[in-house]
Design a protein around this motif. Structure first.
Motif, PDB file in Angstrom:
ATOM      1  N   LYS A 115       0.945  -0.925   0.066  1.00  0.00           N
ATOM      2  CA  LYS A 115       0.166  -0.448  -0.382  1.00  0.00           C
ATOM      3  C   LYS A 115       1.082   0.846  -0.045  1.00  0.00           C
ATOM      4  N   GLN A 116       0.397   2.115  -0.936  1.00  0.00           N
ATOM      5  CA  GLN A 116       1.067   3.290  -0.617  1.00  0.00           C
ATOM      6  C   GLN A 116      -0.174   4.282  -0.758  1.00  0.00           C
ATOM      7  N   THR A 117       0.683   6.066   0.051  1.00  0.00           N
ATOM      8  CA  THR A 117      -0.408   7.351  -0.378  1.00  0.00           C
ATOM      9  C   THR A 117       0.331   8.163  -1.145  1.00  0.00           C
ATOM     10  N   ASP A 142      -6.050  14.423   3.073  1.00  0.00           N
ATOM     11  CA  ASP A 142      -5.600  13.474   3.219  1.00  0.00           C
ATOM     12  C   ASP A 142      -6.548  12.014   2.331  1.00  0.00           C
ATOM     13  N   PRO A 144      -6.660   8.022   0.760  1.00  0.00           N
ATOM     14  CA  PRO A 144      -6.528   6.565   1.264  1.00  0.00           C
ATOM     15  C   PRO A 144      -5.260   6.295   0.345  1.00  0.00           C
ATOM     16  N   PRO A 145      -4.083   4.868   1.191  1.00  0.00           N
ATOM     17  CA  PRO A 145      -3.736   4.535   0.329  1.00  0.00           C
ATOM     18  C   PRO A 145      -4.578   3.826  -0.218  1.00  0.00           C
ATOM     19  N   ARG A 146      -3.526   2.953  -1.366  1.00  0.00           N
ATOM     20  CA  ARG A 146      -3.933   2.558  -2.365  1.00  0.00           C
ATOM     21  C   ARG A 146      -3.144   1.146  -2.843  1.00  0.00           C
ATOM     22  N   GLU A 147      -3.332   0.598  -3.101  1.00  0.00           N
ATOM     23  CA  GLU A 147      -2.584  -0.833  -3.718  1.00  0.00           C
ATOM     24  C   GLU A 147      -2.107  -0.753  -4.448  1.00  0.00           C
ATOM     25  N   THR A 173       2.718   3.575  -8.963  1.00  0.00           N
ATOM     26  CA  THR A 173       3.255   3.369  -7.712  1.00  0.00           C
ATOM     27  C   THR A 173       4.516   4.551  -7.650  1.00  0.00           C
ATOM     28  N   THR A 177       7.978   7.998  -2.957  1.00  0.00           N
ATOM     29  CA  THR A 177       7.219   7.064  -1.578  1.00  0.00           C
ATOM     30  C   THR A 177       7.867   5.721  -1.693  1.00  0.00           C
ATOM     31  N   GLN A 181       9.377   5.422   1.767  1.00  0.00           N
ATOM     32  CA  GLN A 181       9.177   4.271   3.020  1.00  0.00           C
ATOM     33  C   GLN A 181       9.857   3.023   3.124  1.00  0.00           C
TER      34      GLN A 181
END
Length: 294
Positions: A115-117, A142, A144-147, A173, A177, A181
């Motif tokens: 997951k990435q925001t 704000d 939501p994170p995405r797959e 992708t 980010t 991470q």
């Protein structure tokens, strides 16, 4: 080929300019009005930017959704507002001993679906406005994170403050980010100092032309060396040929019966080998046109 009806250019965008600026320079050079590209590259980033002209712009979405490959250099111990050197530095931290870093653990953690925001400095839209426009106004959204999916990742230590990261990943992708991470996991933060897009599907950067080289070429050189027809970008995609009768229906957007195996993506040509577009063959052996380029 001089009419550029189904034409493309595989460009190596330099660092320091936006994708739209590169597009504008190319359009001006060959006097074309309608053009688009295959996924935005940040100004700091360089590498593959496929530019489509006229009817070929219908193929943009196919390559926008394609898998991508990148090579990045990460600076450890620093974070910024943009996740790269173009932003303001937010923090400077001590870097742990990289000799004790478990590289294989990091590679395993970031392989597969994660997951990435999306970063605020990105071209994603929120309520019709690009996120980077909010960010420039100091407004944080704000999200939501995405797959996304990392198909492969290789991390190498360059020195005591830099990593070389090679990634093949799904659409959506953000390498900035991903580097952030990884920096958090190492315990010191990280940002991108260099980013190169090296592949889009099976198209490699080795097939590209640099922007300056392109702009300094004559019209004859450009047509001969750098302009390609859109179907050549799909060289590994299955092919079918249709009769004149079926061609007429295909050009109207109608499905036709065809003697071929079911296929999710297929290039369509007429009997004279003229490229018509791309389509799909369903289980009923019907050819359904998706994008017609004539």
């Amino acid at each position: 080929m001089s009419d550029y009806k189904q034409s493309c250019i595989i460009l190596d965008k330099p660092s320091g300019i936006s994708s739209n600026q590169a597009l504008s320079k190319v359009k001006k050079k060959i006097s074309q009005k309608k053009a688009g590209f295959s996924g935005t590259l940040d100004p700091l980033a360089s590498g593959l930017l496929i530019i489509f002209f006229n009817k070929a712009t219908k193929l943009c979405s196919y390559f926008l959704n394609a898998d991508k490959s990148y090579e990045a250099i990460a600076i450890l111990g620093k974070t910024s507002t943009t996740g790269d050197l173009d932003g303001d530095i937010l923090s400077s931290n001590n870097i742990p001993d990289l000799k004790k870093l478990d590289i294989s653990m990091l590679e395993k953690k970031y392989t597969g679906i994660i997951k990435q925001t999306p970063p605020m400095y990105s071209a994603i839209k929120h309520k019709g406005v690009r996120l980077y426009k909010y960010a420039r106004e100091g407004i944080n959204i704000d999200l939501p994170p995405r797959e996304i999916e990392i198909f492969s990742i290789k991390i190498n230590i360059i020195d005591n403050s830099q990593l070389f990261i090679k990634v093949r990943c799904s659409k959506g992708t953000y390498i900035r980010t991903l580097v952030e991470q990884i920096g958090i996991d190492i315990g010191c933060g990280a940002l991108v100092s260099k980013l190169v897009r090296t592949g889009i599907n099976d198209i490699n950067i080795s097939k590209s032309v640099g922007l300056e080289n392109f702009l300094s070429s004559s019209d004859e050189e450009i047509c001969k060396k750098y302009i390609i027809n859109g179907d050549l970008l799909l060289s590994k995609t299955s092919t079918c040929f249709v009769s004149d009768l079926n061609k007429e229906q295909i050009l109207k957007g109608n499905k036709v019966k065809i003697k071929s195996e079911p296929c999710e993506l297929i290039r369509i040509y007429d009997k004279d080998k003229n490229f018509l577009g791309i389509g799909k063959i369903n289980e009923e052996l019907e050819l359904l046109p998706k994008k017609i380029l004539v």
